[in-house]
Scaffold this motif. Structure first.
Motif, PDB file in Angstrom:
ATOM      1  N   MET A   4       6.016  -1.715   0.381  1.00  0.00           N
ATOM      2  CA  MET A   4       7.020  -1.899  -0.599  1.00  0.00           C
ATOM      3  C   MET A   4       6.309  -3.244  -2.285  1.00  0.00           C
ATOM      4  SD  MET A   4      10.071  -1.222  -0.375  1.00  0.00           S
ATOM      5  CE  MET A   4      11.763  -2.315  -1.195  1.00  0.00           C
ATOM      6  N   ASN A   5       6.075  -4.050  -1.045  1.00  0.00           N
ATOM      7  CA  ASN A   5       4.941  -4.782  -2.621  1.00  0.00           C
ATOM      8  C   ASN A   5       3.861  -3.438  -2.790  1.00  0.00           C
ATOM      9  OD1 ASN A   5       3.965  -7.213  -3.397  1.00  0.00           O
ATOM     10  ND2 ASN A   5       2.856  -7.860  -1.288  1.00  0.00           N
ATOM     11  N   GLY A   6       3.456  -2.746  -2.171  1.00  0.00           N
ATOM     12  CA  GLY A   6       2.496  -2.150  -2.493  1.00  0.00           C
ATOM     13  C   GLY A   6       3.426  -1.287  -3.444  1.00  0.00           C
ATOM     14  N   LEU A   7       4.476  -0.947  -4.037  1.00  0.00           N
ATOM     15  CA  LEU A   7       5.339  -0.123  -4.559  1.00  0.00           C
ATOM     16  C   LEU A   7       5.498  -0.794  -5.779  1.00  0.00           C
ATOM     17  CD1 LEU A   7       8.269   1.430  -2.555  1.00  0.00           C
ATOM     18  CD2 LEU A   7       6.143   2.471  -3.405  1.00  0.00           C
ATOM     19  N   ASN A   8       5.577  -1.828  -5.899  1.00  0.00           N
ATOM     20  CA  ASN A   8       5.325  -2.914  -6.595  1.00  0.00           C
ATOM     21  C   ASN A   8       4.490  -3.267  -7.313  1.00  0.00           C
ATOM     22  OD1 ASN A   8       7.553  -4.733  -7.918  1.00  0.00           O
ATOM     23  ND2 ASN A   8       6.876  -6.789  -7.456  1.00  0.00           N
ATOM     24  N   ASP A  23       9.223  -3.685 -15.187  1.00  0.00           N
ATOM     25  CA  ASP A  23      10.482  -4.293 -14.485  1.00  0.00           C
ATOM     26  C   ASP A  23      10.958  -2.831 -13.845  1.00  0.00           C
ATOM     27  OD1 ASP A  23      11.504  -5.585 -12.296  1.00  0.00           O
ATOM     28  OD2 ASP A  23      13.258  -6.560 -14.416  1.00  0.00           O
ATOM     29  N   PRO A  24      10.246  -2.526 -12.261  1.00  0.00           N
ATOM     30  CA  PRO A  24      11.032  -1.099 -11.659  1.00  0.00           C
ATOM     31  C   PRO A  24      12.827  -1.590 -10.528  1.00  0.00           C
ATOM     32  CG  PRO A  24       9.115  -2.362 -10.384  1.00  0.00           C
ATOM     33  CD  PRO A  24       8.943  -2.822 -12.407  1.00  0.00           C
ATOM     34  N   HIS A  25      13.398  -1.204 -10.800  1.00  0.00           N
ATOM     35  CA  HIS A  25      14.496  -1.284  -9.867  1.00  0.00           C
ATOM     36  C   HIS A  25      14.247  -0.582  -8.551  1.00  0.00           C
ATOM     37  CE1 HIS A  25      18.519   0.323  -8.084  1.00  0.00           C
ATOM     38  NE2 HIS A  25      18.613  -1.279  -8.392  1.00  0.00           N
ATOM     39  N   LEU A  26      13.971  -1.065  -7.550  1.00  0.00           N
ATOM     40  CA  LEU A  26      13.301  -1.444  -5.792  1.00  0.00           C
ATOM     41  C   LEU A  26      14.894  -1.678  -5.278  1.00  0.00           C
ATOM     42  CD1 LEU A  26      10.241  -2.815  -5.313  1.00  0.00           C
ATOM     43  CD2 LEU A  26      10.668  -0.243  -6.604  1.00  0.00           C
ATOM     44  N   THR A  27      14.997  -0.378  -4.118  1.00  0.00           N
ATOM     45  CA  THR A  27      16.518  -0.597  -3.544  1.00  0.00           C
ATOM     46  C   THR A  27      15.633  -0.037  -1.971  1.00  0.00           C
ATOM     47  OG1 THR A  27      17.617   0.656  -5.065  1.00  0.00           O
ATOM     48  CG2 THR A  27      19.453   0.797  -2.541  1.00  0.00           C
ATOM     49  N   PRO A  34       9.472  -7.851  -0.640  1.00  0.00           N
ATOM     50  CA  PRO A  34       8.992  -7.709  -2.424  1.00  0.00           C
ATOM     51  C   PRO A  34       9.959  -6.774  -3.510  1.00  0.00           C
ATOM     52  CG  PRO A  34       7.231  -7.977  -0.900  1.00  0.00           C
ATOM     53  CD  PRO A  34       8.296  -7.893  -0.249  1.00  0.00           C
ATOM     54  N   GLY A  35       9.592  -7.558  -5.046  1.00  0.00           N
ATOM     55  CA  GLY A  35      10.265  -6.602  -5.955  1.00  0.00           C
ATOM     56  C   GLY A  35      11.726  -6.056  -4.981  1.00  0.00           C
ATOM     57  N   ALA A  36      12.467  -6.352  -4.123  1.00  0.00           N
ATOM     58  CA  ALA A  36      13.724  -5.448  -4.206  1.00  0.00           C
ATOM     59  C   ALA A  36      15.039  -5.761  -4.801  1.00  0.00           C
ATOM     60  CB  ALA A  36      13.978  -5.823  -2.340  1.00  0.00           C
TER      61      ALA A  36
END
Length: 615
Positions: free
Chosen positions: A434-438, A445-449, A471-473
């Motif tokens: 998830m950190n890598g995606l961010n 500011d991507p929206h992560l679920t 991270p980023g969720a």
């Protein structure tokens, strides 16, 4: 054996040029394959429906495989030659420096690398110079403590593999020590270069194609062995891959590489680059598609059940990749460790504004069922989310070993299933992903679920309890959950209003009893009946909101936002098996309400979900 003159005069640029030439062949083969796939076989598949078109596509696909194999093997040759040149630079530099020192001191370098040095110094008694001699380089077998010692006669004792046989004294000739040092350095440089040359020569001898034009599974098995051989030889590449760095540092490392360096890593280490969080998704996809063929070839040569099971899963993923379905597929991870690894995205997660990553649960492994059903769940979610916002991507993340049923008749006796250990081991890997995606997403500011289904919800719960949370969720979705390890939605790190729960009334997994209830229960939760089916007994949750892994996420006490789902078929009695409702949350054909609610959350439209009352 390599001589010092050969090493001194070796033109490493010629090795580099040869490697570049093989790289050019690899590029051309890749371009030809891409052209055929996009503009020939792909175009025929989309526009023509006939036996002749089907036959033509089949032949074109074979030709694509030929080009792919050429690309892979010539890329390995390029990397081998570049690796040989790269690693020979150090011993060549050391040799030339030693030769310069010898010339500066007016010493003679003999053909075998030994150093002839002149008389020097004066004896205290006679005033005569101490005799000159010859220093023979240490080949690594002589103990360092014997260095610089000599026997009467003035000749050094650094003979290859031979230690002093008589009492020795420190040589009083001041030239001896310097000559010995130079001789040792020459011997060391030659020894290092010889080891490098032997290592790479062995690999180059293996990089040979079999006769004929057929590229089949046996060919890819051979290619997998070739790749392993190149990886073992090209040590200088592996040492620089930033495994122990942050995702931001990995991203920066990749960006700072030259195009040629990137090609080297992609050719030699597609497995590591493809599974390295922080590397751009399109790069990971390219690397993993390459590694997928090598894995298929590797597993084709193994006959154990695990290998054959994973092979079936990989072949199904490969089939879907080649089919070119929409949304476009990105292979973000693949491997055969443990129960297998596969991370597949529908839509580009680096450009999409909304990205979800779904963690599957109980019984999930890299097999054909996963490749068909779990990938479909991610695809259904992507399609649904894109209906609300086209800039959406959805991922299925099998980056951990989900618990497997051991075959024991009593579900609650399966230790791995009923333990949090697998979830807690998987949590750091999920957070890294998830950190890598961010890090690689191009939106400000991507929206992560984060989505957890079944035991996967326990893994997501464990991830929230890691330092810093997920991270980023922005949102968390829990489906068919037996509990997440915490008793309040507010403890999941995104705010309770951003935690969403789907729990079908007829989903027995979402009614798992608490540990206390299981200990005193008079019935069974899952027990194998006489016909091989499972039945639900009176050990299900007794209504106190406590499940096996904590408070029921669908309860008011937990405090999440519960959305509407279909009740689903009843276990056993409706004739669809023990847990049919447990598998329908993502499926718009079987539970449109649930699939639509998941899509609304993923697309950033959670205010429009259809709510359901708490249990």
């Amino acid at each position: 054996m390599l001589t010092w003159r050969q090493l001194r005069d070796l033109k490493l640029s010629e090795l580099d040029n040869a490697g570049d030439s093989w790289g050019s062949v690899s590029h051309r083969a890749d371009s030809a394959r891409s052209h055929m796939e996009a503009q020939m076989s792909g175009a025929l598949t989309k526009t023509q429906e006939s036996e002749s078109a089907t036959s033509a596509v089949r032949r074109l696909k074979r030709l694509e495989q030929n080009y792919h194999y050429i690309q892979t093997e010539t890329g390995l040759i390029r990397s081998t030659l570049h690796g040989l040149s790269q690693e020979l630079r150090a011993p060549q530099r050391k040799l030339r420096e030693a030769l310069d020192d010898a010339a500066g001191a007016a010493y003679t370098v003999n053909g075998d690398g030994s150093i002839a040095y002149p008389a020097g110094g004066e004896g205290p008694a006679t005033g005569e110079k101490h005799p000159g001699g010859t220093a023979v380089g240490n080949n690594g077998l002589l103990a360092p403590s014997n260095r610089g010692m000599y026997a009467p006669g003035g000749k050094g004792l650094h003979q290859p593999g031979v230690g002093p046989s008589t009492p020795a004294l420190i040589n009083p000739n001041p030239h001896q020590a310097k000559a010995q040092d130079i001789a040792d350095r020459i011997a060391g440089a030659l020894r290092e270069a010889q080891e490098i040359d032997d290592r790479y020569s062995s690999v180059l001898h293996k990089l040979k194609a079999a006769p004929g034009l057929t590229v089949d599974t046996k060919t890819w098995t051979d290619a997998a062995a070739d790749a392993d051989a190149v990886r073992a030889a090209a040590k200088y590449l592996s040492e620089d891959i930033p495994h122990d760095k942050s995702v931001a540092e990995r991203k920066q490392w990749w960006e700072n590489l030259t195009p040629e360096q990137r090609e080297e890593y992609m050719a030699v280490y597609p497995d590591e680059i493809g599974n390295l969080d922080g590397i751009p998704s399109d790069v990971r996809d390219t690397a993993n598609r390459e590694n997928l063929q090598l894995l298929i070839g590797k597993l084709e040569g193994q006959n154990d059940d695990k290998s054959q099971t994973q092979l079936a899963g990989l072949k199904e993923i490969d089939r879907q990749l080649k089919a070119g379905n929409q949304p476009p597929i990105f292979l973000l991870g693949v491997g055969d460790e443990g129960n297998g690894r596969a991370i597949v995205s529908y839509g580009n997660p680096d450009t999409a504004k909304n990205v979800s990553a779904y963690v599957p649960g109980l019984g999930t492994a890299l097999d054909e069922d996963f490749a068909k059903n779990d990938l479909k769940r991610a695809r259904d979610t992507a399609i649904g989310a894109q209906g609300y916002d086209p800039s959406s991507a959805s991922i299925v993340w099998l980056g951990y070993d989900a618990p497997q049923l051991s075959g024991n008749d009593n579900f609650l006796d399966n230790a791995a299933v009923m333990s949090s250990e697998r979830a807690e081991k998987g949590a750091p890997a999920y957070n890294s992903f998830m950190n890598g995606l961010n890090a690689t997403n191009s939106n400000e500011d991507p929206h992560l679920t984060a989505i957890g289904h079944s035991y996967g919800s326990r893994t997501v719960g464990a991830a929230t309890q890691e330092p810093g949370g997920i991270p980023g969720a922005d949102d968390i979705v829990l489906l068919g959950s037996p509990g997440v390890g915490v008793d309040r939605a507010e403890n999941l790190g995104v705010g309770k209003e951003h935690v969403f729960v789907g729990a079908a009334d007829n989903d027995p997994v979402s009614h798992l009893p608490s540990k206390t209830e299981a200990a005193v229960g008079t019935g069974v939760f899952f027990a194998r009946g006489p016909s091989g089916s499972y039945i639900l007994g009176d050990m299900a949750d007794q209504g106190n909101d406590d499940l096996w892994f904590g408070k029921d996420p669908a309860s008011e006490a937990f405090g999440a936002r519960r959305f509407a789902v279909d009740d689903g078929p009843r276990p056993i009695v409706d004739g669809q098996g023990p847990t049919p409702a447990h598998s329908n949350y993502f499926n718009p054909e079987k539970d449109q309400v649930s699939a639509d609610n998941v899509a609304r959350v993923v697309s950033g439209n959670s205010s429009e979900i259809k709510v359901e009352r708490y249990r």
